[in-house]
Scaffold this motif. Sequence first.
Motif, mmCIF file in Angstrom:
data_model
loop_
_atom_site.group_PDB
_atom_site.id
_atom_site.type_symbol
_atom_site.label_atom_id
_atom_site.label_comp_id
_atom_site.label_asym_id
_atom_site.label_seq_id
_atom_site.Cartn_x
_atom_site.Cartn_y
_atom_site.Cartn_z
ATOM 1 N N GLY A 1 5.132 4.308 3.557
ATOM 2 C CA GLY A 1 6.105 4.488 4.636
ATOM 3 C C GLY A 1 5.465 5.201 5.817
ATOM 4 N N LEU A 2 6.260 5.351 6.864
ATOM 5 C CA LEU A 2 5.728 5.920 8.105
ATOM 6 C C LEU A 2 6.021 7.407 8.180
ATOM 7 N N ASP A 3 4.993 8.205 7.983
ATOM 8 C CA ASP A 3 5.107 9.653 8.135
ATOM 9 C C ASP A 3 5.401 9.921 9.618
ATOM 10 N N ALA B 1 -5.899 1.602 18.805
ATOM 11 C CA ALA B 1 -4.863 0.572 18.917
ATOM 12 C C ALA B 1 -3.592 1.004 18.214
ATOM 13 N N GLN B 2 -2.491 0.457 18.706
ATOM 14 C CA GLN B 2 -1.197 0.616 18.032
ATOM 15 C C GLN B 2 -0.473 -0.723 18.082
ATOM 16 N N PRO B 3 -0.124 -1.272 16.917
ATOM 17 C CA PRO B 3 0.684 -2.487 16.951
ATOM 18 C C PRO B 3 2.063 -2.163 17.528
ATOM 19 N N TRP B 4 2.583 -3.045 18.334
ATOM 20 C CA TRP B 4 3.962 -2.908 18.815
ATOM 21 C C TRP B 4 4.427 -4.313 19.163
ATOM 22 N N SER B 5 5.290 -4.842 18.350
ATOM 23 C CA SER B 5 5.654 -6.253 18.471
ATOM 24 C C SER B 5 7.136 -6.395 18.722
ATOM 25 N N PRO B 6 7.556 -7.564 19.222
ATOM 26 C CA PRO B 6 8.997 -7.807 19.288
ATOM 27 C C PRO B 6 9.520 -7.952 17.862
ATOM 28 N N GLY C 1 2.618 -3.314 7.917
ATOM 29 C CA GLY C 1 3.833 -3.006 8.673
ATOM 30 C C GLY C 1 4.608 -1.892 7.990
ATOM 31 N N GLY C 2 4.918 -0.825 8.734
ATOM 32 C CA GLY C 2 5.659 0.304 8.168
ATOM 33 C C GLY C 2 4.907 0.992 7.043
ATOM 34 N N ASN C 3 3.614 0.757 6.955
ATOM 35 C CA ASN C 3 2.764 1.284 5.872
ATOM 36 C C ASN C 3 3.382 0.963 4.507
ATOM 37 N N VAL D 1 -10.903 -7.631 14.646
ATOM 38 C CA VAL D 1 -10.771 -7.136 16.024
ATOM 39 C C VAL D 1 -10.620 -5.616 16.008
ATOM 40 N N TRP D 2 -9.810 -5.123 15.083
ATOM 41 C CA TRP D 2 -9.510 -3.683 15.055
ATOM 42 C C TRP D 2 -10.761 -2.884 14.648
ATOM 43 N N LEU D 3 -11.543 -3.426 13.709
ATOM 44 C CA LEU D 3 -12.783 -2.732 13.310
ATOM 45 C C LEU D 3 -13.774 -2.722 14.475
ATOM 46 N N PRO E 1 -9.106 13.649 7.802
ATOM 47 C CA PRO E 1 -9.794 12.653 6.970
ATOM 48 C C PRO E 1 -8.805 11.778 6.201
ATOM 49 N N ARG E 2 -9.267 10.607 5.826
ATOM 50 C CA ARG E 2 -8.486 9.687 5.010
ATOM 51 C C ARG E 2 -8.376 10.218 3.585
ATOM 52 N N ASP E 3 -7.278 9.878 2.916
ATOM 53 C CA ASP E 3 -7.135 10.317 1.529
ATOM 54 C C ASP E 3 -7.779 9.322 0.568
ATOM 55 N N ARG F 1 -10.807 3.323 11.232
ATOM 56 C CA ARG F 1 -9.759 2.571 11.936
ATOM 57 C C ARG F 1 -8.412 3.150 11.566
ATOM 58 N N MET F 2 -7.605 3.463 12.520
ATOM 59 C CA MET F 2 -6.264 3.947 12.215
ATOM 60 C C MET F 2 -5.356 3.680 13.402
ATOM 61 N N THR F 3 -4.082 3.602 13.116
ATOM 62 C CA THR F 3 -3.122 3.407 14.199
ATOM 63 C C THR F 3 -3.045 4.700 14.999
ATOM 64 N N ASN F 4 -3.188 4.592 16.310
ATOM 65 C CA ASN F 4 -3.115 5.783 17.159
ATOM 66 C C ASN F 4 -1.932 5.622 18.107
ATOM 67 N N ARG F 5 -0.882 6.407 17.870
ATOM 68 C CA ARG F 5 0.327 6.258 18.686
ATOM 69 C C ARG F 5 0.360 7.252 19.840
ATOM 70 N N ARG F 6 -0.766 7.946 20.069
ATOM 71 C CA ARG F 6 -0.820 8.854 21.230
ATOM 72 C C ARG F 6 -0.893 8.041 22.512
ATOM 73 N N VAL G 1 -2.857 11.171 10.084
ATOM 74 C CA VAL G 1 -3.178 9.819 9.600
ATOM 75 C C VAL G 1 -2.251 9.445 8.452
ATOM 76 N N SER G 2 -2.112 8.141 8.287
ATOM 77 C CA SER G 2 -1.242 7.642 7.224
ATOM 78 C C SER G 2 -1.961 7.767 5.882
ATOM 79 N N MET G 3 -1.199 7.757 4.816
ATOM 80 C CA MET G 3 -1.818 7.860 3.488
ATOM 81 C C MET G 3 -1.629 6.546 2.729
ATOM 82 N N ARG G 4 -2.230 6.488 1.564
ATOM 83 C CA ARG G 4 -2.129 5.283 0.745
ATOM 84 C C ARG G 4 -1.703 5.646 -0.667
ATOM 85 N N GLU G 5 -1.040 4.689 -1.315
ATOM 86 C CA GLU G 5 -0.606 4.930 -2.700
ATOM 87 C C GLU G 5 -1.808 4.923 -3.626
HETATM 88 C C1 LIG Z 1 2.061 -6.514 10.502
HETATM 89 C C2 LIG Z 1 2.026 -5.110 11.028
HETATM 90 C C3 LIG Z 1 3.024 -4.669 11.901
HETATM 91 C C4 LIG Z 1 2.991 -3.377 12.418
HETATM 92 N N1 LIG Z 1 3.942 -2.981 13.322
HETATM 93 C C5 LIG Z 1 3.874 -1.752 13.869
HETATM 94 C C6 LIG Z 1 4.786 -1.345 14.889
HETATM 95 O O1 LIG Z 1 5.667 -2.109 15.315
HETATM 96 N N2 LIG Z 1 4.666 -0.108 15.423
HETATM 97 C C7 LIG Z 1 3.688 0.747 15.010
HETATM 98 O O2 LIG Z 1 3.604 1.859 15.545
HETATM 99 N N3 LIG Z 1 2.800 0.393 14.053
HETATM 100 C C8 LIG Z 1 2.870 -0.824 13.481
HETATM 101 N N4 LIG Z 1 1.950 -1.197 12.535
HETATM 102 C C9 LIG Z 1 0.942 -0.236 12.083
HETATM 103 C C10 LIG Z 1 1.310 0.328 10.715
HETATM 104 O O3 LIG Z 1 2.421 1.174 10.812
HETATM 105 C C11 LIG Z 1 0.102 1.057 10.167
HETATM 106 O O4 LIG Z 1 -0.907 0.123 9.949
HETATM 107 C C12 LIG Z 1 0.380 1.765 8.868
HETATM 108 O O5 LIG Z 1 1.297 2.802 9.054
HETATM 109 C C13 LIG Z 1 -0.900 2.340 8.269
HETATM 110 O O6 LIG Z 1 -1.507 3.235 9.157
HETATM 111 P P1 LIG Z 1 -3.002 3.037 9.706
HETATM 112 O O7 LIG Z 1 -3.029 1.793 10.522
HETATM 113 O O8 LIG Z 1 -3.254 4.267 10.520
HETATM 114 O O9 LIG Z 1 -3.927 2.926 8.543
HETATM 115 C C14 LIG Z 1 1.951 -2.498 12.022
HETATM 116 C C15 LIG Z 1 0.948 -2.954 11.160
HETATM 117 C C16 LIG Z 1 0.968 -4.242 10.677
HETATM 118 C C17 LIG Z 1 -0.140 -4.725 9.772
#
Ligand SMILES: Cc1cc2nc3c(=O)[nH]c(=O)nc-3n(C[C@H](O)[C@H](O)[C@H](O)COP(=O)(O)O)c2cc1C
Length: 682
Positions: free
Chosen positions: A532-534, A617-622, A366-368, A606-608, A342-344, A454-459, A678-682
């Motif tokens: 930060g990124l746990d 989804a997982q963001p992964w950008s240049p 980015g980078g939480n 889009v993510w919702l 669960p989310r905190d 909604r959460m970033t899923n890196r699996r 899952v990531s946490m928030r301040e």
């Molecule tokens: C602008 C932006 C860039 C991001 N870049 C990456 C990335 O390159 N790689 C990655 O795994 N996640 C990336 N993320 C996802 C964040 O790490 C993630 O949103 C944050 O850790 C919070 O976790 P949550 O999405 O599960 O709530 C990015 C998110 C944003 C908004």
Amino acid sequence: MTTLWKPEILDPANVSDAARIKELMSDSVQLVDHGPALQDEIGKCLPDVKEVSYRIVYYPWRNLALRLPEAGAFHGIRENRNRLKIDDHAAELIHAARVGIVGLSTGYAIAIAMVSLGFQRFRLADFDALELTNLNRIPASLMDIGLNKCVSAARRMAEINPYCDIEIYQDGVNPDNCTDFVAGLDQLIEVCDSFSIKVALRETCRTARVPVIMNTSDRCMLDVERYDQEPERALFHGLAGDLNVATLSNMGADERVGLALRIIVADNVSTGLGASLFEIDRTLQTWPQLSSDVTSGAGAVVDIARHIAVGLPVASGRSFGQSYLDLVQPEPDYASFPSAPPRDTNCATGDLKRDMIAAAKLAPSGGNAQRWHFEWQDNQLELAVSDGVQVAMDIDQRGSLVAVGAAWMNARALAASRRSLGDARLSSGDRALVELGDGDGGLPNYLAEFIPRRMTNRRHLEARGLSVEDIAALKNAAWAEGGELVLFEGEARNSYANFLARAERLRFLSPQLHDDLARELVWPGEEPVRQGLDVRTLELSPPDLEKVKLAMRPDIMAALRERNLGAALGDPVKDAFAAAGLGFVITIEGEGQEAYMRGGAALQRVWLEATCRRLWAQPWSPCFLYAQTGDEAASLMPEELKVEARALHEEWVETVGLGARKAVLSLRMGYGAPPTAVSMRE
Ligand SMILES: Cc1cc2nc3c(=O)[nH]c(=O)nc-3n(C[C@H](O)[C@H](O)[C@H](O)COP(=O)(O)O)c2cc1C
């Protein structure tokens, strides 16, 4: 050798085609107009098409021409009944798949069933001519006796669908053309008699990562070898040990027969086939195949080929009879997976102002880093970028503005779900505002429910493409906030991942980007990890986590940089995109800080929407995502990498078709199991 196996497709509206049609007619070619007979079906199958255009399809081997609808309408009618079993997206994948078939006896029945199902791109190989003894099982015709089997099959296929693209190898496959034959195939169906060709084809397919399907026409024995997914897999499931072309060439005839028997596993064969094996070259011309076995085997092969073509999970293995369906793995029931922790942060306390702030906090960043500041001024929530450590990638705070835009979207969606949304706008500066009111601002009610989910899923996710409905819904979600999606699907997804891999190498080799990355990661023991990124959310295996530790060492990166090495640093992004339904980039029009905030809102919408559709989804950008120019991209790099960064940035602008638009974020997306952390928030 006859070349008469391709129909001529002529467009009467084209001048030279019209002349050719006239020539054929004066040559006493019979013309049959199917237009009137198809009128009724056209009306039912293509209700939105006002006028269908027609082609003249000339079949030279029949001295006959048919007037038929052009390809799109033709397929729309012919495959109309399939639509609820094979949706439009799956049909496109089936149309696009190129299938090789080697051995046109059993392969003949398979080829016909494949065309009927909707496959269109084929490469056929057989050196043999059709004989009367073949007609005990294969759906050819007495008219074709003496004709090469590929030619006969290609003609029948063209008579079912003239728009098929069929290449034929009338000399069959041999060691010299094996690589050529396999090149560019998506699947190989191997149903030939020659043991050495079977081995050579498998070895070639393993190198080229092409899956192989074999049907043995005895007890409907079917083999699937997923070399596309298992490039180390032993040939024939390892039943022949570590067999390859080289080891086979050193074997005598007896040894080869013994090996072939080991592969079919003597215990498995039917009594009839077992007895026949003693009579081949004595009372039997060759081994027996019944029409019933060949036909049911063809059905099984085509069903497996269909599953593979549309990206549904099919395992390597062997099956008998209808048990081939056991190889088709049921769609994983994700509901039965443990759900994500669960989310905190709770955005459902009932206190609207508190919940809107909590919803805003649940946005991605980015980078939480959560470089944002939210404040209520009476009934107006103000969201802005906060002071704090800025990372180099976040050029002009563009990434932080995207995160604020995503938070703004969440706050609006939450207020809308309680019909408490008033005016919501972006200031021309760096502020986003949400006023309380009594409306929903036209936002769908359901969005808010997915804010905590909604959460970033890196699996690793499923490689299966997204359904057309899901893609349309995601595009609409982006448009609703002024964004656009640039999609990379199928092969384009892989090329895009290869591009990202080159950019990823630069991220690790640039000292300042590397330093930022190292500071972002939070390792176990460094709790609490509210920002930060746990590293647990990276979903890496213990050995891969050790690799990350190595990659975080500046001395190792410097050594790679000095020698211009480090291509392997891009491998994880390639693997991640291969394990996803698609890759995409969100882009936005406009200038200044407001454009990036609007982009963030589009990203979040889009993510919702994706979350609601059980997509992850997982963001992964240049690393130069937020560089608007080559100079900005180069500014992130040490001297020796500046030229490469400029070139890659140029390639990026072209690949995404950015023009004057701004890139908001690049992501991979797919169906799959929930994240384990899952990531946490301040
Ligand atoms: C602008 C932006 C860039 C991001 N870049 C990456 C990335 O390159 N790689 C990655 O795994 N996640 C990336 N993320 C996802 C964040 O790490 C993630 O949103 C944050 O850790 C919070 O976790 P949550 O999405 O599960 O709530 C990015 C998110 C944003 C908004």
